[in-house]
Scaffold this active site. Structure first.
Site, mmCIF file in Angstrom:
data_model
loop_
_atom_site.group_PDB
_atom_site.id
_atom_site.type_symbol
_atom_site.label_atom_id
_atom_site.label_comp_id
_atom_site.label_asym_id
_atom_site.label_seq_id
_atom_site.Cartn_x
_atom_site.Cartn_y
_atom_site.Cartn_z
ATOM 1 N N HIS A 29 0.835 -1.209 0.000
ATOM 2 C CA HIS A 29 0.000 0.000 0.000
ATOM 3 C C HIS A 29 0.865 1.253 0.000
ATOM 4 C CE1 HIS A 29 -4.018 1.877 1.367
ATOM 5 N NE2 HIS A 29 -3.218 2.843 0.966
ATOM 6 N N HIS B 182 1.682 5.188 -2.202
ATOM 7 C CA HIS B 182 1.275 6.178 -3.197
ATOM 8 C C HIS B 182 2.545 6.721 -3.837
ATOM 9 C CE1 HIS B 182 -2.909 6.262 -1.697
ATOM 10 N NE2 HIS B 182 -2.324 5.987 -0.539
ATOM 11 N N ARG C 72 2.484 8.680 -6.582
ATOM 12 C CA ARG C 72 2.131 10.027 -7.073
ATOM 13 C C ARG C 72 2.345 10.250 -8.575
ATOM 14 N NH1 ARG C 72 -1.038 10.661 -2.920
ATOM 15 N NH2 ARG C 72 -0.078 11.398 -1.000
ATOM 16 N N HIS D 9 -10.756 0.995 1.307
ATOM 17 C CA HIS D 9 -10.389 2.068 2.236
ATOM 18 C C HIS D 9 -11.674 2.374 3.006
ATOM 19 C CE1 HIS D 9 -8.924 6.457 2.846
ATOM 20 N NE2 HIS D 9 -10.176 6.467 3.232
ATOM 21 N N HIS E 232 -5.175 -0.208 5.757
ATOM 22 C CA HIS E 232 -4.843 0.628 6.925
ATOM 23 C C HIS E 232 -5.860 0.591 8.075
ATOM 24 C CE1 HIS E 232 -7.478 3.294 4.709
ATOM 25 N NE2 HIS E 232 -6.567 3.616 3.819
ATOM 26 N N ASP F 226 1.396 2.708 3.837
ATOM 27 C CA ASP F 226 0.542 3.767 3.277
ATOM 28 C C ASP F 226 1.368 5.026 2.979
ATOM 29 O OD1 ASP F 226 -1.618 5.162 2.322
ATOM 30 O OD2 ASP F 226 -2.699 5.258 4.219
#
Lengths: 425, 308
Positions: free
Chosen positions: A62, A64, A66, A181, A234, A307
């Site tokens: 998990h 990001h 971007r 989520h 999460h 995360d």
């Protein structure tokens, strides 16, 4: 290319192995795993791993990255550099990019960028709905064919339970996992931190644990209905852990992850209005932290994923309510998680399972084991190296880490992806 | 055997022997439609009313032609031109029609159970020409006749039914009809369109078109209702067609003499490629021909002979 890793403590939960072994890599595969001293070192690059742990490459399911769209925060290159520096050989990239990864073409772009970077493996996660707008299903079959390993609404939770039902069914059609989520946006309202004693003191609008628990319950009810495969992202709240434990006992096809900040930090970290401690779901209470640790210990929580959510000063150097949610974790996740081993919460094997074996199994990707024939993705860890977290040494483009200045014990000292040493330190 | 029924409401309540009788009767009446003068006096003096609350080309015309070939008088009520638009209830409309003393009412209605509602209240016979998501028994019977003709038997065949099972009255009737006659039925579609408990009908269930058509003797493609896309049942037509549209490459997986069926109307290029729809395995137009024969048989069995 042939690489011999000698004398390390090989920890491979998939084989139930925690013993001193020599590990031989040929090309991009694990070629042999033998008692120490039995594989000749001549003509091979030899890595002395005496006193070190040799684990299957860590997988953070998990993050990001971007890219595309917010390359000023992170790129696939800098994000995967942060990953390998933190000991991760693979990461699953959430779809809330710009454009949203809701099509095969974006998935292919991410895979091309990851290949060009040549560091960690990147497993794209596609969007549940087109544009993550919560109205129409995206093309799951097409995305899977392009390389998406799961589908998620991370960052844009699905509020419509009918869409979530259809998503679970449509994903089942193509054998894909849904990563949820869990957040009831209406109940969150303008909340900025956990609703509790500290939010009262600080005068900040609260996010009650029920924001998460309601959606955990909804999604568990929906997999009971649809038979879909669900992974909960999460997990932060006491009540969620209890619900998942109950669902697993009832035989539901659910897995769950939590993040290091949910087993190390509480709402107290927000005091002083530290926007690096502004994260969604929010940092909660000591009772929640205890429940998360217990959930990890008893297997209710299958995976640790950080995360990793890079933001720059543009999003973070603001009054608390205006700041973005999210913190980065790729370079601290292993050190923070090893604290659970040092504190006796988890065994080493359990930890490696939660950071490698289980994520591989949940996502259905190769790796997560050092068995012969597996991809040569290996993380070598020095359990006892003490180091101080310094965000200025991070490979990530962003600095939004609430653990800056912490002293951690344990660090990846070598990261090998597909037989190639991609990081050493 | 004798056919002792006032109404034909669904496959669910038909015994295999009754289905056999309907198919045999249809087969024997089929040659009437091939004569130069396509008419017999069997139902002279009988009145058949068709009442359609949903659009239909094939089914309504098929009933009308069937009635006319048996010399019954027919009249059609299409709902747009009826009192229903003025707010008359289904029951009132039906009782008013019955007051004109028809022998048989053929009804299509968007509400599941509407024909059953009428049948329990009217003295004349009722044929279900499609009710909501529930049943379309005359379609299933014409499908059986078509397969029977092509294969010589129904027992032991593998029948694959592909598409939007959840919203298909054709599927509900066909699954039961083929299973009653001893065929093995596999249904396939995206899981969004496969309602829970399908296996309780005796069908095998899979999300894979390839798996469903493997070794099939009969492949039945269902029409995809395009509005389902905006109801979250699928993503795009393009993806639906890629995964659940029948193309030439799939035929190699089936039996060499597989037949391809579709209740119509076709979405060419969506659930079925033009090459398959028009290819040598297709019996789609035979289905339409057999529709007339099956409906003649039902009219005859319900209001013909001594019972009339």
């Amino acid at each position: 290319m042939s690489l011999l890793i000698k004398g390390g403590l090989v920890v491979d939960p998939a084989q139930g192995l925690e013993e001193i072994r020599d590990l031989l890599i040929q090309g991009d595969k694990i070629a042999a795993l033998e008692p120490p001293g039995t594989i000749p070192g001549q003509g091979r690059r030899v890595v002395e791993a005496k006193g070190l742990v040799v684990a299957p490459g860590l997988i953070d399911m998990h993050v990001h990255l971007r890219e595309p769209g917010e390359e000023y925060k992170e790129t696939i290159l800098t994000g995967t550099r942060a990953a390998v520096q933190g000991g991760f050989t693979a990461v699953a990239a959430m779809p809330n990019t710009r454009p949203v990864n809701d099509t095969a073409s974006v998935t292919r772009y991410i895979l091309e960028q990851a290949k060009a970077a040549g560091l960690a493996r990147v497993y794209p996660v596609g969007a549940i709905s087109m544009g993550s707008a919560g109205r129409n299903l995206s093309e799951y079959g097409d995305q899977k064919a392009a390389g998406a390993v799961a589908l998620s609404d991370d960052g844009h939770p699905v509020t419509n339970p009918m869409l979530m039902r259809r998503a679970l069914e449509y994903a089942r059609t193509f054998g894909l996992l849904i990563i949820s989520h869990c957040e009831d946006l209406d109940l969150r309202g303008d909340g900025a931190m956990h609703e509790g004693r500290v939010s009262l003191e600080l005068g900040l609008q609260g996010i009650p644990a029920a924001v998460e628990e309601i959606m955990v319950f909804r999604d568990l009810a929906l997999i009971q209905l649809t038979g879909g495969r669900l992974h909960l992202a999460h997990v932060s709240a006491f009540g969620s852990v209890a619900l998942i434990r109950q669902a697993k006992a009832a035989g539901l096809t659910v897995t769950a992850e939590t993040a290091p900040h949910y087993f190390h930090l509480t709402e107290e970290a927000v005091k002083g209005y530290d926007t690096n401690a502004k994260v969604n779901p929010p940092l909660r209470t000591a009772a929640d932290v205890a429940a998360i640790r217990e959930g990890l210990k008893d297997g209710t929580l299958d995976a640790i994923a950080c995360d990793h959510a890079p933001h720059t000063t543009l999003e973070k150097d603001l009054e608390f309510e205006a700041a973005a949610f999210g913190l980065i974790g790729l370079e601290t996740s292993l050190g923070l998680s090893l604290k659970l081993v040092h504190d006796g919460v988890l065994t080493l094997t359990q930890l490696v399972a939660k950071m490698s074996t289980n994520p591989a199994r949940i996502l259905g990707v190769p790796g997560g084991t050092l068995s012969v024939g597996a991809p040569a993705d290996v993380t070598i860890i020095d359990l006892n190296r003490e180091w101080v977290v310094d965000v200025n040494t991070f490979a990530s483009k962003s600095r939004n880490c609430p653990f800056n200045g912490w002293t951690l014990k344990g660090k990846a000292v070598m990261t090998i992806v597909g037989g190639k040493v991609v990081w050493q330190g | 055997m004798e056919f002792r029924r006032k109404d034909l409401l669904g496959i669910a309540d038909l015994a295999p022997e009754e289905i056999r009788l309907i198919l045999d009767t249809a087969a024997s009446l089929k040659e009437i439609s091939a004569r130069p003068i396509k008419k017999v006096p069997t139902l002279r003096g009988k009145t058949v009313v068709t009442v359609f609350y949903e659009p239909s080309t094939r089914t309504r015309m098929s009933f009308e032609i069937a009635a006319k070939r048996l010399s019954a008088d027919t009249l059609n009520l299409t709902v747009a031109a009826s009192s229903a638009v003025k707010g008359e209830t289904l029951s009132d409309t039906a009782h008013n029609l019955e007051a004109m003393q028809p022998d048989l009412l053929v009804i299509r209605h968007p509400a599941s159970g509407a024909p059953h509602y009428l049948a329990s209240r009217l003295k004349c016979g009722v044929i279900n020409a499609g009710d909501g998501l529930h049943e379309h028994p005359t379609q299933a019977l014409l499908d059986l006749l078509t397969v029977q003709e092509a294969k010589g038997t129904l027992a032991g065949l593998k029948v694959a039914i592909i598409g939007d099972i959840a919203h298909s009255r054709v599927a509900r009737s066909d699954i039961q009809a083929f299973i009653k006659m001893g065929s093995k039925v596999t249904v396939a579609g995206p899981a969004t369109m496969l309602p829970p408990y399908l296996d309780s009908l005796g069908a095998e269930v899979t999300c894979s078109l390839e798996e469903a058509v493997a070794g099939a003797d009969v492949i039945m493609m269902l029409r995809l209702q395009l509005e389902r896309m905006n109801q979250m049942y699928l993503s795009t037509l393009r993806e639906y067609s890629n995964h659940f549209g029948l193309a030439l490459r799939h035929l190699a997986l089936a039996q060499d003499d597989v037949i391809i069926m579709h209740p119509g109307p076709l979405n060419r290029g969506v659930e079925i490629s033009p090459e398959v729809a028009d290819g040598k395995h297709s019996v789609i137009l035979e289905q339409v021909t057999n529709g007339v024969a099956v409906r003649m048989a039902l009219l005859y069995l319900l209001i013909g002979g001594e019972k009339g």
